[in-house]
Enzyme design. Structure first.
Site, short mmCIF file in Angstrom:
data_model
loop_
_atom_site.label_atom_id
_atom_site.label_comp_id
_atom_site.label_asym_id
_atom_site.label_seq_id
_atom_site.Cartn_x
_atom_site.Cartn_y
_atom_site.Cartn_z
N TYR A 15 -19.65 19.35 -52.64
CA TYR A 15 -18.83 20.23 -52.29
C TYR A 15 -18.16 20.95 -53.61
O TYR A 15 -17.20 22.03 -53.83
CB TYR A 15 -17.11 19.90 -51.49
CG TYR A 15 -18.41 19.00 -50.39
CD1 TYR A 15 -18.01 18.99 -49.85
CD2 TYR A 15 -17.21 17.34 -50.25
CE1 TYR A 15 -18.57 18.18 -48.10
CE2 TYR A 15 -17.36 16.49 -49.34
CZ TYR A 15 -17.74 16.37 -48.59
OH TYR A 15 -17.92 15.85 -47.52
N TYR A 143 -13.75 13.47 -38.07
CA TYR A 143 -14.31 14.17 -39.99
C TYR A 143 -15.13 12.40 -39.58
O TYR A 143 -14.39 11.39 -39.43
CB TYR A 143 -13.86 14.42 -40.89
CG TYR A 143 -14.83 14.04 -42.42
CD1 TYR A 143 -16.06 14.83 -42.48
CD2 TYR A 143 -15.14 12.94 -42.34
CE1 TYR A 143 -16.83 14.28 -43.05
CE2 TYR A 143 -16.02 13.05 -43.77
CZ TYR A 143 -16.71 13.88 -44.15
OH TYR A 143 -17.49 13.60 -44.82
N ASP A 244 -13.74 4.42 -35.77
CA ASP A 244 -13.98 5.07 -37.25
C ASP A 244 -12.68 4.65 -38.37
O ASP A 244 -11.57 5.45 -38.33
CB ASP A 244 -14.69 6.26 -37.26
CG ASP A 244 -14.79 6.69 -38.64
OD1 ASP A 244 -14.18 5.87 -39.41
OD2 ASP A 244 -14.96 7.37 -39.26
N LYS A 273 -15.00 2.42 -47.53
CA LYS A 273 -14.23 2.94 -47.88
C LYS A 273 -13.31 2.11 -49.29
O LYS A 273 -13.88 0.82 -50.50
CB LYS A 273 -12.89 3.73 -47.69
CG LYS A 273 -13.49 5.47 -47.61
CD LYS A 273 -12.59 6.35 -47.31
CE LYS A 273 -13.52 7.59 -46.69
NZ LYS A 273 -13.81 7.95 -48.18
#
Length: 426
Positions: A15, A143, A244, A273
């Site tokens: 990003y 997201y 998720d 993660k």
């Protein structure tokens, strides 16, 4: 050319513009919750390296697990072969996750675990002779990752992927849940989901959602009853539920998994993660026996996915050590202490007129500004105060490693307070 100059000229960070990149800080060491910079500063990591390093850095038990597995073997293909680290990890995941999730697919990143979950849902219905159920339904502000199927279920308007809309599969989106965590539940929140399912359930394979916490789509904390209501609607309209939990899994919200706030079990769960404690990239997608057996009920008779590094033994070994620490249960007291301190110290930052909102859940603290922050400018102030915090858009948020001390957490909050006061004085 020094390292920072080389990095600026040749390395593309996430990003970040290739022509006008954000500043980068070179790390030369990490231990506990502290990062040591080449410029000499030691800074408290408020990000857990994007939610992953929940046990901090250079953890002796994770280090030991990695060393032992390297000495044995670091990788073998998972096609036709298996190994103890993968077996042990799968046992742990089945035991830890909500009831019914008995099949484990070991992938190599969170975004890929979402791809796998979506493919599971689509192939399940295709193998039931219902290939018309090829769409997904997702709440807005969600997201789920940056790969293409994952992008397609992120918020199409407020998300980060609007440039790709013409190439993405079009799915159904419901308004984001509005009742905040801790507020009185408003059942009307879920009415748009019911309306979409009533009209389109015959073409919807699954609802996909981040339970209770919408992460990179806005750091929104919403009511668990929304998740519970969606579970009931999925059962009513014969639609699968994908949770998720890549960002929320393994204790971050104060529950082992965020779906536990709603006391539900999904048909498919995506994990990543914190799975390896931030040491190695790894993810897992779990599903029920019904989904797994349904996928294999007709041609081609196998699930059509197989990453090269699937079930990587080195990552599995570190993940086992990470989950053993989680299973000892100390995270509960640690996360609770973080939550209470953030309630006392971060929520009062709403006193600034430049702040739109502050919110806390578990080991997550969010300050939402009224306008987007200048990342380079504000990060320099954070570094000055000994903190590593990576804001985006209007959001200044922290999710520190669980073992952070009260003094280290105070450093993070004081850095936010200082930066807001300096850049956005009332």
């Amino acid at each position: 050319m020094n390292n920072i100059d080389f990095d600026k000229r040749h390395i593309w960070h996430p990003y970040t513009s290739a022509t006008h990149p954000l500043p980068c800080y070179e790390v030369i060491g990490a231990s506990g919750v502290n990062l040591t910079l080449a410029s000499g500063e030691e800074i408290v990591d408020g990000m857990s390296s994007w939610w992953a390093a929940v046990h901090g850095y250079n953890h002796p038990r994770l280090n030991d697990a990695a060393h032992k597995q390297v000495d044995a073997f670091s990788h073998v293909m998972f096609g036709g072969l298996t190994h103890q680290p993968a077996i042990d990890l799968s046992k742990k995941l089945i035991d830890m996750t909500p009831d019914g999730l008995n099949r484990v697919f070991l992938a190599d990143s969170g975004s890929v675990s979402v791809e796998v979950g979506i493919k599971m849902a689509l192939q399940y219905w295709a193998c039931q002779g219902r290939s018309q159920k090829s769409k997904l339904l997702a709440p807005r502000f969600g997201y789920h990752g940056d790969t293409f199927a994952a992008m397609s279920v992120c918020d199409p308007v407020n998300g980060m992927h609007s440039l790709f809309q013409k190439t993405l599969v079009e799915h159904f989106f419901a308004p984001a849940p509005q009742t905040r965590f801790g507020q009185k539940w408003n059942p009307d929140d879920v009415l748009p989901v019911r309306e979409i399912l009533e009209q389109h359930h015959h073409e919807i394979a699954a609802i996909i959602m981040e339970p209770v916490v919408q992460g990179a789509g806005g750091m929104r904390l919403y009511h668990p009853e929304y998740v519970k209501a969606c579970r009931k609607l999925c059962d009513e309209f014969n639609v699968l539920l994908i949770c998720d939990e890549i960002a929320t899994g393994f204790g971050r919200t104060g529950k082992l998994f965020a779906s536990e706030h709603a006391d539900i079990s999904p048909d498919i769960m995506c994990l990543g993660k914190a799975l390896t404690g931030g040491y190695l990239t790894m993810a897992a997608t779990l599903c029920t026996d019904e989904v797994a057996e349904g996928i294999c009920a007709s041609e081609p008779g196998v699930f059509m996915h197989g990453p090269t590094y699937m079930g990587n033994p080195l990552a599995c070994a570190v993940a086992n050590a990470s989950l053993e620490i989680i299973l000892e249960g100390h995270w509960k007291e640690q996360v609770s202490a973080i939550e209470h301190q953030l309630i006392d110290t971060l929520l009062p930052l709403s006193r600034y007129s430049s702040v739109a909102d502050t919110r806390v859940l578990g080991a997550i603290g969010v300050v939402e500004m009224k306008q987007a922050v200048n990342v380079a400018e504000i990060q320099a102030l954070f570094i000055e105060k000994g903190a590593w915090i990576r804001p985006f858009g209007k959001l200044i948020y922290i999710m520190p490693p669980y073992l952070i001390t009260s003094d280290e957490l105070a450093t993070l909050v004081q850095a936010i307070d200082f930066a807001i006061g300096r850049l956005y004085p009332d």
